[in-house]
Enzyme design. Structure first.
Site, PDB file in Angstrom:
ATOM      1  N   ASP A   6       0.863  -1.172   0.000  1.00  0.00           N
ATOM      2  CA  ASP A   6       0.000   0.000   0.000  1.00  0.00           C
ATOM      3  C   ASP A   6       0.911   1.238   0.000  1.00  0.00           C
ATOM      4  OD1 ASP A   6      -2.365   1.590   0.493  1.00  0.00           O
ATOM      5  OD2 ASP A   6      -1.629   1.788   2.546  1.00  0.00           O
ATOM      6  N   ASP A   8      -0.265   5.204   0.832  1.00  0.00           N
ATOM      7  CA  ASP A   8      -0.571   6.156   1.905  1.00  0.00           C
ATOM      8  C   ASP A   8      -0.580   5.490   3.277  1.00  0.00           C
ATOM      9  OD1 ASP A   8      -0.806   8.297   0.212  1.00  0.00           O
ATOM     10  OD2 ASP A   8      -2.985   8.168   0.021  1.00  0.00           O
TER      11      ASP A   8
END
Ligand code: 2M8
Length: 256
Positions: A6, A8
């Site tokens: 991922d 953020d």
């Protein structure tokens, strides 16, 4: 090894920087370990990050709505050719989502990026103006910043509606970070035989990705807490965001 990550709150911190992960990133690049972004971010947002980090592997956009592969990456063509990529689309086009949102909006309050100016998106996200422009270039999802319960209930009939980091993400029911990860894992295994997959995330919407890998790991959030994920054998890194990311890579990939 193949690393699915991922962006953020995981590889990027709350200021969207990644200094703490930089040394480890460089080692991975030297060793040619694929780093696959798997994020809510759009293609154009991820293209900027790819360029900055000099990472040119496949990537998964808009919550598993599409898998982008550099043309020829796996040899024989694996997807539809668009803009120099081979693309496997699991979700639906933005226009379809926007049309439905407009319908719902006649009855219930709802506000997405496409109702906002670039300046307004920059304001709510903390992105720069330039980055906000790219966040608005959505191909397969909409980011909703405000909506009534009723509006979301209506949208759920046709689309996946999930809480991202801070906002509500609306995308096609066929889109799924986990499915996208499995597609790429199979392509790597077809080409290279046995590979071990690692997934790194920080929040609830990373769960499908983490369930699809051999080694699931989460990093701490800025409040010092881990997302409450019920996944067996999940590794909980001590560091927040990119610091935790580096920890995971050192432990499982670099053997440090
Ligand atoms: C949105 O995604 C984040 C992370 O999940 C969130 O909901 O908090 C998306 O619009 C993404 O494209 C954008 O870059 C990000 C900016 O914080 O917000």
């Amino acid at each position: 090894y193949v690393i699915f990550t991922d962006l953020d709150g995981t590889l990027l911190d709350e200021n969207y920087t990644y200094d703490d992960a930089l040394p480890v990133l460089n080692t991975l690049k030297e060793r040619n370990v694929p780093i696959i972004f798997c994020s809510a971010k759009t293609r154009t947002e991820q293209e900027v990050i790819r360029k900055k980090m000099e990472i040119y592997h496949p990537f998964i956009v808009e919550d598993g709505s599409a898998v982008y592969m550099p043309a020829g990456y796996f040899g024989e063509r694996k997807g539809e050719v668009i803009n120099g990529y081979e693309v496997i689309i699991l979700g639906v086009r933005f226009e379809e989502i926007a049309k439905e949102i407009e319908k719902v909006r006649k009855r219930y309050p709802i506000k997405g990026y496409h109702h906002m100016t670039v300046e307004e998106v920059a304001e709510v996200t903390g992105l720069s103006i330039e980055e906000a422009k790219l966040a608005k270039q959505r191909e397969f999802s909409e980011t909703v910043v405000e909506a009534s319960e009723e509006a979301l209930e209506e949208l759920k009939k046709k689309f996946n509606v999930v809480i991202g980091g801070r906002f509500i993400h609306v995308f096609g029911k066929g889109a799924d970070k986990g499915k996208a990860v499995r597609i790429l894992t199979n392509l790597y295994r077809e080409k290279y035989g046995n590979v071990t997959t690692i997934g790194v995330g920080n929040s609830y919407n990373d769960e499908p990705m983490l369930r699809a890998v051999d080694i699931p790991a989460i990093v701490r959030n800025p409040d010092g807490k881990w997302a409450d994920l019920k996944i067996e054998n999940i590794y909980r890194a001590n560091g927040i965001g990119p610091k935790g990311w580096a920890e995971v890579v050192k432990k499982f990939v670099l053997g440090e």
